[in-house]
Design an enzyme around this catalytic site. Sequence first.
Site, PDB file in Angstrom:
ATOM      1  N   GLU A  62       0.776  -1.304  -0.052  1.00  0.00           N
ATOM      2  CA  GLU A  62      -0.187  -0.047   0.022  1.00  0.00           C
ATOM      3  C   GLU A  62       0.728   1.206  -0.061  1.00  0.00           C
ATOM      4  O   GLU A  62       1.918   1.042   0.563  1.00  0.00           O
ATOM      5  CB  GLU A  62      -1.117  -0.029   1.255  1.00  0.00           C
ATOM      6  CG  GLU A  62      -1.742  -1.061   1.394  1.00  0.00           C
ATOM      7  CD  GLU A  62      -2.645  -1.130   2.668  1.00  0.00           C
ATOM      8  OE1 GLU A  62      -1.789  -1.591   3.807  1.00  0.00           O
ATOM      9  OE2 GLU A  62      -3.822  -0.936   2.649  1.00  0.00           O
TER      10      GLU A  62
ATOM     11  N   CYS B 246       3.118   8.799   0.872  1.00  0.00           N
ATOM     12  CA  CYS B 246       3.572   8.163   2.085  1.00  0.00           C
ATOM     13  C   CYS B 246       3.752   6.737   1.376  1.00  0.00           C
ATOM     14  O   CYS B 246       2.737   6.029   0.768  1.00  0.00           O
ATOM     15  CB  CYS B 246       2.434   7.977   3.046  1.00  0.00           C
ATOM     16  SG  CYS B 246       2.667   6.938   4.324  1.00  0.00           S
TER      17      CYS B 246
ATOM     18  N   CYS C   5       5.442  -6.158   8.621  1.00  0.00           N
ATOM     19  CA  CYS C   5       6.523  -5.613   9.576  1.00  0.00           C
ATOM     20  C   CYS C   5       6.861  -6.422  10.598  1.00  0.00           C
ATOM     21  O   CYS C   5       6.263  -7.162  11.143  1.00  0.00           O
ATOM     22  CB  CYS C   5       6.012  -4.002  10.275  1.00  0.00           C
ATOM     23  SG  CYS C   5       7.396  -3.337  11.049  1.00  0.00           S
TER      24      CYS C   5
ATOM     25  N   CYS D 195       4.918  -3.297  17.073  1.00  0.00           N
ATOM     26  CA  CYS D 195       4.194  -2.268  17.920  1.00  0.00           C
ATOM     27  C   CYS D 195       2.775  -2.634  18.315  1.00  0.00           C
ATOM     28  O   CYS D 195       2.094  -2.939  17.067  1.00  0.00           O
ATOM     29  CB  CYS D 195       4.427  -0.972  17.257  1.00  0.00           C
ATOM     30  SG  CYS D 195       6.235  -0.534  16.862  1.00  0.00           S
TER      31      CYS D 195
ATOM     32  N   CYS E 190      -0.343  -0.859  16.224  1.00  0.00           N
ATOM     33  CA  CYS E 190      -0.013  -0.800  14.771  1.00  0.00           C
ATOM     34  C   CYS E 190      -0.780  -1.867  14.270  1.00  0.00           C
ATOM     35  O   CYS E 190      -0.362  -3.097  14.630  1.00  0.00           O
ATOM     36  CB  CYS E 190       1.236  -0.311  14.724  1.00  0.00           C
ATOM     37  SG  CYS E 190       1.546  -0.254  12.730  1.00  0.00           S
TER      38      CYS E 190
ATOM     39  N   SER F  77       9.708   7.412  15.621  1.00  0.00           N
ATOM     40  CA  SER F  77       8.751   7.072  16.316  1.00  0.00           C
ATOM     41  C   SER F  77       8.871   6.816  17.785  1.00  0.00           C
ATOM     42  O   SER F  77       9.409   5.789  18.146  1.00  0.00           O
ATOM     43  CB  SER F  77       7.971   5.919  15.783  1.00  0.00           C
ATOM     44  OG  SER F  77       7.609   6.196  14.265  1.00  0.00           O
ATOM     45  N   LEU F  78       8.835   7.892  18.692  1.00  0.00           N
ATOM     46  CA  LEU F  78       9.181   7.796  19.990  1.00  0.00           C
ATOM     47  C   LEU F  78       8.143   7.231  20.814  1.00  0.00           C
ATOM     48  O   LEU F  78       8.199   6.068  21.649  1.00  0.00           O
ATOM     49  CB  LEU F  78       9.537   9.120  20.432  1.00  0.00           C
ATOM     50  CG  LEU F  78       9.961   9.196  21.944  1.00  0.00           C
ATOM     51  CD1 LEU F  78      11.222   8.460  22.046  1.00  0.00           C
ATOM     52  CD2 LEU F  78      10.187  10.777  22.422  1.00  0.00           C
ATOM     53  N   ASN F  79       6.629   7.676  20.701  1.00  0.00           N
ATOM     54  CA  ASN F  79       5.574   7.116  21.405  1.00  0.00           C
ATOM     55  C   ASN F  79       5.596   6.837  22.685  1.00  0.00           C
ATOM     56  O   ASN F  79       4.767   6.424  23.253  1.00  0.00           O
ATOM     57  CB  ASN F  79       5.051   5.785  20.767  1.00  0.00           C
ATOM     58  CG  ASN F  79       5.132   5.815  19.324  1.00  0.00           C
ATOM     59  OD1 ASN F  79       4.587   7.199  18.755  1.00  0.00           O
ATOM     60  ND2 ASN F  79       5.121   5.214  18.277  1.00  0.00           N
TER      61      ASN F  79
ATOM     62  N   CYS G 137      -2.273   6.746   9.481  1.00  0.00           N
ATOM     63  CA  CYS G 137      -1.140   5.928  10.054  1.00  0.00           C
ATOM     64  C   CYS G 137      -1.585   5.050  11.037  1.00  0.00           C
ATOM     65  O   CYS G 137      -2.554   4.846  11.756  1.00  0.00           O
ATOM     66  CB  CYS G 137      -0.658   6.967  11.203  1.00  0.00           C
ATOM     67  SG  CYS G 137      -0.026   8.676  10.569  1.00  0.00           S
TER      68      CYS G 137
END
Length: 358
Positions: A96, A109, A116, A120, A123, A221-223, A340
């Site tokens: 995608e 994007c 992946c 996480c 996600c 990506s700290l989060n 996202c």
Amino acid sequence: MNEHTKRLNLLDLPAGQWRDAAAAAGLEPYRGDQLATWVFRQGVFDFAAMTNLPAPMRDRMSQLFVVQPPTIEQRFVSADHSRRYLLRIASDELVEAVYMPNDSRATLCISSQVGCRFACTFCQTGRLKLQRSLSPGEIVGQVLRMLADVDTPPTRTNVVFMGQGEPLDNVAAVITAVTSLQDDRGPAWSWRRITVSTVGLVPEIRELMALGARRPRLAISLNATTDAVRSEIMPINRKYPIEELLSVLRDIVWRRREKVTFEYVLLQGINDSPGDARRLGRLVRGLPAKVNLIPWNPIATMDYQRPSPEAIERFRREALRTGIDVLVRYSRGADIGAACGQLQAANSVGGQPSTTDC
Ligand code: SAH
């Protein structure tokens, strides 16, 4: 179904090397430059349509090479005009990418992997597991395919590696793709227009930064603001904890007007307290940083909640008071599963992509 052959996909080489490919095929090197102009400037991928090349040469080229960006399987158009593309990269594999217009400009994007491996917990892509990494041509090809698909090409294009996958888990291909996009014989885009986003793979951040003046922008990506919470929601934090990640960033010599972006997905009751906002400020202070707060995009069957608008605003204000540059970013395309964290098409031929995640 489109044909995927064993011929060299020129898109897998940086645009600057097409001269060498032409020479290796016994053609004059400048023919490689002509090809690159057709492909990167005109959006023409079919040798037969390259009218300033002699016909026998076009034949020879098509025996040796293909210029094969992914093909469009499906296109979903959001009420906010962003578009999610389901792209076919091989006979049975899909990935995608998202096109987000903004006045005359656009942000693209793109994905670096199918699925992946970093899992996480908030996600959707992380649930797919890694299917495979994309080649440079499959990465650059997403950009070319989307640009060729719109009626009016944008006056300025930004590319963000924020689709499926972890770009730095496929760092060699990502570096080739980024090099190609910046090449004078290719689109010739400045580093300012390309952003690579990562969960924080420290050695690969160093490798990317070693590109020097032409390295792309970096997003992290700290989060979370403590190792306990970050390790809980981003398992990679056990390998590269927050302090190690920030310390590699402190060693970087940042360019004029360059900032590192920190993405911070807001999860109610997990990382959205006033204490988190203050810690966030303390962590990024001293770096040329900007923080994007991304209210969590709901994913069916996950227990997380997006904080209320009031809680989001309170967090933003508290973070702002620490003196950092912080913005709330609502994702686009939530109605078409393009926001996202929502990208999820695996290699599921015939499987209907969901358009009703949100
Ligand atoms: N693997 C890279 C590239 C993906 S970028 C990285 O993590 O940086 C995708 C961004 O969306 C990341 O910042 C991630 O934290 C964020 N994200 C993931 N799931 C989300 C969700 N459900 N809502 C909002 N943001 C999400």
